[in-house]
Design a protein around this motif. Structure first.
Motif, PDB file in Angstrom:
ATOM      1  N   ALA A 144     -12.971  29.757  68.567  1.00 16.72           N
ATOM      2  CA  ALA A 144     -13.483  31.066  68.963  1.00 16.72           C
ATOM      3  C   ALA A 144     -12.449  31.889  69.708  1.00 16.72           C
ATOM      4  N   ASP A 145     -11.467  31.231  70.329  1.00 16.10           N
ATOM      5  CA  ASP A 145     -10.499  31.949  71.161  1.00 16.10           C
ATOM      6  C   ASP A 145      -9.143  32.105  70.479  1.00 16.10           C
ATOM      7  N   VAL A 146      -9.111  32.004  69.150  1.00 13.83           N
ATOM      8  CA  VAL A 146      -7.847  32.149  68.418  1.00 13.83           C
ATOM      9  C   VAL A 146      -7.449  33.619  68.383  1.00 13.83           C
ATOM     10  N   PRO A 147      -6.207  33.970  68.789  1.00 12.10           N
ATOM     11  CA  PRO A 147      -5.755  35.365  68.703  1.00 12.10           C
ATOM     12  C   PRO A 147      -5.698  35.813  67.253  1.00 12.10           C
ATOM     13  N   PRO A 148      -5.983  37.081  66.977  1.00 17.36           N
ATOM     14  CA  PRO A 148      -5.919  37.586  65.599  1.00 17.36           C
ATOM     15  C   PRO A 148      -4.526  37.437  65.015  1.00 17.36           C
ATOM     16  N   ALA A 149      -4.461  37.264  63.709  1.00 13.47           N
ATOM     17  CA  ALA A 149      -3.164  37.188  63.038  1.00 13.47           C
ATOM     18  C   ALA A 149      -2.376  38.459  63.306  1.00 13.47           C
ATOM     19  N   GLY A 150      -1.101  38.307  63.547  1.00  6.42           N
ATOM     20  CA  GLY A 150      -0.258  39.462  63.827  1.00  6.42           C
ATOM     21  C   GLY A 150      -0.050  39.690  65.308  1.00  6.42           C
ATOM     22  N   THR A 151      -0.821  38.968  66.155  1.00  5.09           N
ATOM     23  CA  THR A 151      -0.614  39.084  67.584  1.00  5.09           C
ATOM     24  C   THR A 151       0.775  38.580  67.929  1.00  5.09           C
ATOM     25  N   ALA A 152       1.456  39.249  68.823  1.00  2.78           N
ATOM     26  CA  ALA A 152       2.812  38.846  69.200  1.00  2.78           C
ATOM     27  C   ALA A 152       2.821  37.386  69.618  1.00  2.78           C
ATOM     28  N   GLY A 153       3.733  36.620  69.036  1.00  5.49           N
ATOM     29  CA  GLY A 153       3.834  35.206  69.380  1.00  5.49           C
ATOM     30  C   GLY A 153       2.911  34.315  68.577  1.00  5.49           C
ATOM     31  N   HIS A 154       2.065  34.902  67.715  1.00  8.49           N
ATOM     32  CA  HIS A 154       1.151  34.107  66.904  1.00  8.49           C
ATOM     33  C   HIS A 154       1.233  34.602  65.463  1.00  8.49           C
ATOM     34  N   GLU A 155       2.382  34.379  64.832  1.00  9.71           N
ATOM     35  CA  GLU A 155       2.597  34.969  63.518  1.00  9.71           C
ATOM     36  C   GLU A 155       2.982  33.956  62.440  1.00  9.71           C
ATOM     37  N   GLU A 156       3.901  33.036  62.711  1.00 13.60           N
ATOM     38  CA  GLU A 156       4.415  32.186  61.649  1.00 13.60           C
ATOM     39  C   GLU A 156       3.365  31.201  61.151  1.00 13.60           C
ATOM     40  N   VAL A 157       3.561  30.735  59.927  1.00 11.35           N
ATOM     41  CA  VAL A 157       2.758  29.651  59.371  1.00 11.35           C
ATOM     42  C   VAL A 157       3.547  28.366  59.554  1.00 11.35           C
ATOM     43  N   VAL A 158       2.866  27.312  59.970  1.00 14.15           N
ATOM     44  CA  VAL A 158       3.507  26.013  60.211  1.00 14.15           C
ATOM     45  C   VAL A 158       2.987  25.009  59.191  1.00 14.15           C
ATOM     46  N   LEU A 159       3.895  24.258  58.585  1.00 12.90           N
ATOM     47  CA  LEU A 159       3.546  23.232  57.602  1.00 12.90           C
ATOM     48  C   LEU A 159       4.019  21.874  58.080  1.00 12.90           C
ATOM     49  N   GLY A 160       3.109  20.922  58.137  1.00 13.31           N
ATOM     50  CA  GLY A 160       3.480  19.541  58.381  1.00 13.31           C
ATOM     51  C   GLY A 160       3.715  18.855  57.047  1.00 13.31           C
ATOM     52  N   LEU A 161       4.949  18.455  56.778  1.00 12.09           N
ATOM     53  CA  LEU A 161       5.325  17.945  55.454  1.00 12.09           C
ATOM     54  C   LEU A 161       5.674  16.466  55.519  1.00 12.09           C
ATOM     55  N   ASP A 162       4.998  15.683  54.694  1.00  7.29           N
ATOM     56  CA  ASP A 162       5.249  14.252  54.561  1.00  7.29           C
ATOM     57  C   ASP A 162       6.169  14.043  53.361  1.00  7.29           C
ATOM     58  N   LEU A 163       7.420  13.665  53.607  1.00  6.08           N
ATOM     59  CA  LEU A 163       8.378  13.506  52.511  1.00  6.08           C
ATOM     60  C   LEU A 163       8.101  12.274  51.657  1.00  6.08           C
ATOM     61  N   GLU A 164       7.302  11.339  52.172  1.00  7.76           N
ATOM     62  CA  GLU A 164       6.940  10.191  51.346  1.00  7.76           C
ATOM     63  C   GLU A 164       5.928  10.589  50.279  1.00  7.76           C
ATOM     64  N   HIS A 165       5.110  11.588  50.592  1.00  7.33           N
ATOM     65  CA  HIS A 165       4.111  12.083  49.636  1.00  7.33           C
ATOM     66  C   HIS A 165       4.126  13.612  49.677  1.00  7.33           C
ATOM     67  N   PRO A 166       5.209  14.244  49.205  1.00  5.52           N
ATOM     68  CA  PRO A 166       5.322  15.712  49.294  1.00  5.52           C
ATOM     69  C   PRO A 166       4.506  16.399  48.200  1.00  5.52           C
ATOM     70  N   ASP A 167       3.212  16.499  48.411  1.00  9.42           N
ATOM     71  CA  ASP A 167       2.339  17.033  47.373  1.00  9.42           C
ATOM     72  C   ASP A 167       2.545  18.532  47.190  1.00  9.42           C
ATOM     73  N   ALA A 168       2.599  18.949  45.932  1.00 12.86           N
ATOM     74  CA  ALA A 168       2.880  20.348  45.614  1.00 12.86           C
ATOM     75  C   ALA A 168       1.775  21.280  46.084  1.00 12.86           C
ATOM     76  N   SER A 169       0.512  20.830  46.033  1.00 17.71           N
ATOM     77  CA  SER A 169      -0.589  21.713  46.412  1.00 17.71           C
ATOM     78  C   SER A 169      -0.540  22.063  47.889  1.00 17.71           C
ATOM     79  N   VAL A 170      -0.121  21.123  48.734  1.00 16.92           N
ATOM     80  CA  VAL A 170      -0.017  21.386  50.174  1.00 16.92           C
ATOM     81  C   VAL A 170       1.126  22.360  50.452  1.00 16.92           C
ATOM     82  N   ILE A 171       2.268  22.119  49.818  1.00 19.26           N
ATOM     83  CA  ILE A 171       3.432  22.985  50.037  1.00 19.26           C
ATOM     84  C   ILE A 171       3.138  24.397  49.544  1.00 19.26           C
ATOM     85  N   GLU A 172       2.561  24.497  48.355  1.00 19.56           N
ATOM     86  CA  GLU A 172       2.274  25.822  47.799  1.00 19.56           C
ATOM     87  C   GLU A 172       1.258  26.574  48.661  1.00 19.56           C
ATOM     88  N   PHE A 173       0.272  25.870  49.175  1.00 17.60           N
ATOM     89  CA  PHE A 173      -0.722  26.505  50.048  1.00 17.60           C
ATOM     90  C   PHE A 173      -0.027  27.165  51.237  1.00 17.60           C
TER      91      PHE A 173
END
Length: 294
Positions: A144-173
Motif C-alpha cells: 500500500a505504501d509503494v511510491p508511484p512509478a517515476g518517483t525520484a529514486g524509484h525508477e529502475e527495474v531489477v532482475l534477479g537472474l539465476d545463471l544455472e537456470h536462465p529462463d527466457a520468459s523471466v529475462i524477457e519479462f
C-alpha cells in the motif's frame, strides 16, 4: 484475444493499491483490467437453540459491502484512468481457487501485500503465498505504501537472474517491463563457490577475482541476445558472492519493480518457492513480479 490483467480485490488498502498499480500497467500495455473479489458468504445462526438456523435479516452490512466493492472500485478506476477498460465480478469461492482460475490466460495477476515497514517489508499472507507458489501466470505483489512509478529514486527495474537456470520468459519479462517504463534494468546474479573450495581453507585473492570475472562474463554472455532485442534498455550487471536475496532487497529501494523467477516444480510438501524469491517477497520495498517457468 485482448490482454487482461487480473486483480485480487478484498477491500484492504493493499488490494486497492494493487488495483491502482494494475490500472497503470494496463494503460502501458493496452490491456483490460478485471477485478475479482472472492468471498464466501455464510448465513448467521440465530436463536437460542444450538443447531437451529433461521433466515438472516434482510439487510446484512458485510454482504452488502461485498456486493458493492467490485463495482465501486471499477467505477473509481475508470474515473481516475479515462479510457481504461475495467470489468469486475464477485466469486463465491475460496480466494486461492478463484484467483488461480481467473488468472488462467491472463497476462498478469496482481495482489496486495501487507507491509510492515522497511525492515520487515512484505508480509505475504497465506493467500498470496499459495497463489505465488501455484500460479502459472506471473504474479505481482504490491504494498500500500509503494511510491508511484517515476518517483525520484524509484525508477529502475531489477532482475534477479539465476545463471544455472536462465529462463527466457523471466529475462524477457524484465526487459519488457524496463522498456515500457523507459528506464534502466539492473541485473543481479548471486553465485556460490564450488563445493571443493570449502575444504581448502581461505580462498586465494587471485582465485577469488578469477571466479568473479568468470561469473561476470557468463552474465554478460546470457544478456547479449536481450540487449540486442531491447537496444533502448540500459543494462547494469552485478555479480555477487553468495545468495542474491539481500542484494535484491537492497536494490529494491531504488526500483519501480523487482522481477524474480519461480520454477514450476513440486516438493514433497507441495509447491515450492525458492529461498531468493522468498526473501524478496518478504523484504522488498518495491512491487515484486514472480514469473513462473519450467
Amino acid at each position: 484475444m485482448s490482454r487482461t490483467i487480473v486483480v485480487g480485490l478484498d477491500g484492504s488498502s493493499e488490494s486497492l493499491a494493487a488495483a491502482e498499480w494494475a490500472a497503470r500497467e494496463a494503460r502501458r500495455t493496452d490491456a483490460r483490467l478485471h477485478l475479482v473479489h472472492a468471498w464466501l458468504w455464510h448465513p448467521y445462526v440465530y436463536g437460542p437453540l444450538a443447531g437451529v438456523s433461521v433466515p438472516p435479516p434482510s439487510e446484512d452490512p458485510q454482504r452488502e459491502w461485498a456486493e458493492r466493492l467490485p463495482g465501486e472500485t471499477a467505477d473509481k478506476l475508470v474515473e481516475d484512468h479515462p479510457g481504461l477498460s475495467v470489468t469486475a465480478e464477485r466469486v463465491a469461492e475460496q480466494p486461492v481457487t478463484a484467483l488461480l482460475a481467473a488468472a488462467e490466460g491472463a497476462e498478469l495477476l496482481v495482489l496486495g501485500s501487507r507491509g510492515l515497514g522497511t525492515v520487515a517489508g512484505f508480509l505475504t499472507g497465506s493467500v498470496g503465498q499459495a497463489v505465488v507458489a501455484r500460479s502459472r501466470t506471473p504474479v505481482v505483489l504490491v504494498r500500500a505504501d509503494v511510491p508511484p512509478a517515476g518517483t525520484a529514486g524509484h525508477e529502475e527495474v531489477v532482475l534477479g537472474l539465476d545463471l544455472e537456470h536462465p529462463d527466457a520468459s523471466v529475462i524477457e519479462f524484465a526487459f519488457r517491463a524496463a522498456a515500457r517504463r523507459a528506464t534502466d534494468l539492473h541485473v543481479v546474479h548471486g553465485w556460490s563457490l564450488p563445493p571443493y573450495y570449502g575444504y581448502s581453507g581461505a580462498l586465494d585473492a587471485g582465485v577469488d577475482e578469477e571466479l568473479l570475472t568468470e561469473a561476470q562474463g557468463q552474465l554478460t554472455e546470457v544478456l547479449t541476445h536481450w540487449r540486442e532485442k531491447f537496444p533502448a534498455v540500459e543494462v547494469r550487471e552485478q555479480a555477487v558472492i553468495g545468495g542474491a536475496g539481500p542484494h535484491l532487497v537492497e536494490a529494491s529501494r531504488n526500483a519501480s519493480l523487482v522481477v524474480v523467477g519461480r520454477r514450476n516444480r513440486q516438493s514433497p510438501v507441495g509447491s515450492h518457492v525458492g529461498p531468493v524469491t522468498q526473501a524478496v517477497l518478504h523484504h522488498s520495498t518495491a512491487p515484486v513480479a514472480v514469473v513462473p517457468h519450467d
